[in-house]
Design an enzyme around this catalytic site. Structure first.
Site, PDB file in Angstrom:
ATOM      1  CE1 TYR A  50      54.189  76.821   9.468  1.00  0.00           C
ATOM      2  CE2 TYR A  50      52.209  75.932   8.439  1.00  0.00           C
ATOM      3  CZ  TYR A  50      52.808  76.782   9.355  1.00  0.00           C
ATOM      4  OH  TYR A  50      52.030  77.584  10.155  1.00  0.00           O
TER       5      TYR A  50
ATOM      6  CB  SER B 208      48.640  75.045  10.146  1.00  0.00           C
ATOM      7  OG  SER B 208      48.437  75.575   8.853  1.00  0.00           O
TER       8      SER B 208
END
Length: 270
Positions: free
Chosen positions: A156, A143
């Site tokens: 995350y 990401s």
């Protein structure tokens, strides 16, 4: 992409929605056989029904990626449906809402087990299969939060930084072999990850929904476009791909301001 260099099936985790679904649809257009993996059977069958055709075969594999025994047994199930496998897309991911002190240890570990642990387990399970192909590639989705680490994203970001480190080291280890590794850093892709995020924090519902809506504002890139960018890079054998203008800008800011990038980015995000 005129010449697709991989001749076996592609395994895709999280294939029931978002980027995983878009990858499946785009690969089917290229005539690639698919092994679709997700914990939601209804979503998988909807994708399978949308892409099954005379020129390619799509198999459905319902699996919770936290089930390590199930992951270890998956290659055998896939090989029962497909003669060869040349691509592994470790795409599945989950999210949690809340700051570090608000997120329980159980929720934190749950996210890590899927976003990072499943990448490791799937790679371990399928690497021997991929080595049999003349040309193969592992595609791990990190990401932009594997390059920058915003407040409110401790779990995350930790998982996606781990995916990045694992992928880079693995690529170096596999140098000179038939198996390549591509690390993908998407920016704001219009998926349901924010809507599906696990929320277990002591905040008013109104504030939770306000934060969710604010995050969703930044998820604008269509999954189909993201998938095409990813597959173009995979077809070219690229080692890293930034997906979306926001990912490119975020990576540049981090490169220019490796310690203080958040001072600038929080104004852009807010």
């Amino acid at each position: 992409m005129s010449l697709w260099p991989y001749h076996g099936a592609a395994v895709i985790t999280g294939a029931g929605s978002g980027i995983g679904r878009a990858l499946a649809l785009r690969l089917a257009e290229r005539g690639v056989n698919l092994a679709l993996v997700d914990r939601r059977e209804d979503r998988l069958r909807e994708v399978r029904d949308a892409i099954e055709g005379p020129d390619h075969h799509a198999s459905v594999h319902v699996l919770d990626l936290t089930d390590r025994a199930g992951v270890a047994a998956l290659p055998e199930a896939v090989r029962a449906e497909h003669e060869a496998v040349s691509l592994l897309f470790n795409n599945a991911a989950v999210a949690i809402g809340g700051d570090f002190e608000e997120v329980s240890a159980e929720d934190f570990d749950w996210l890590i087990s899927i976003n990072f642990g499943a990448v490791v387990d799937m790679t371990r399970a399928f690497l021997p299969v991929l080595r049999r192909a003349p040309r193969a590639r592992i595609v791990n989705l990190s990401s932009i939060f594997g390059i920058v680490a915003p407040a409110g994203q401790t779990a995350y970001a930790a998982s996606k930084f781990a995916v990045r480190g694992f992928s880079e080291a693995l690529r170096h280890e596999l140098e000179g072999s038939s198996v390549g590794v591509t690390i993908v850093h998407p920016g704001g892709v219009a998926t349901n990850i924010a809507n599906d995020a696990r929320i277990n924090v002591a905040r008013p519902t109104e504030e939770v929904e306000r934060r969710r809506a604010a995050f969703n504002k930044h998820l604008s890139l269509p999954p189909a476009q993201a998938a095409e960018i990813i597959l173009e890079a995979v077809g070219q054998g690229r080692d890293r791909v930034l997906v979306g203008a926001d990912a490119r800008v975020g990576a540049l800011i981090q490169r220019l301001m490796p310690v203080r990038y958040w001072d600038l980015m929080k104004r852009r995000i807010g």
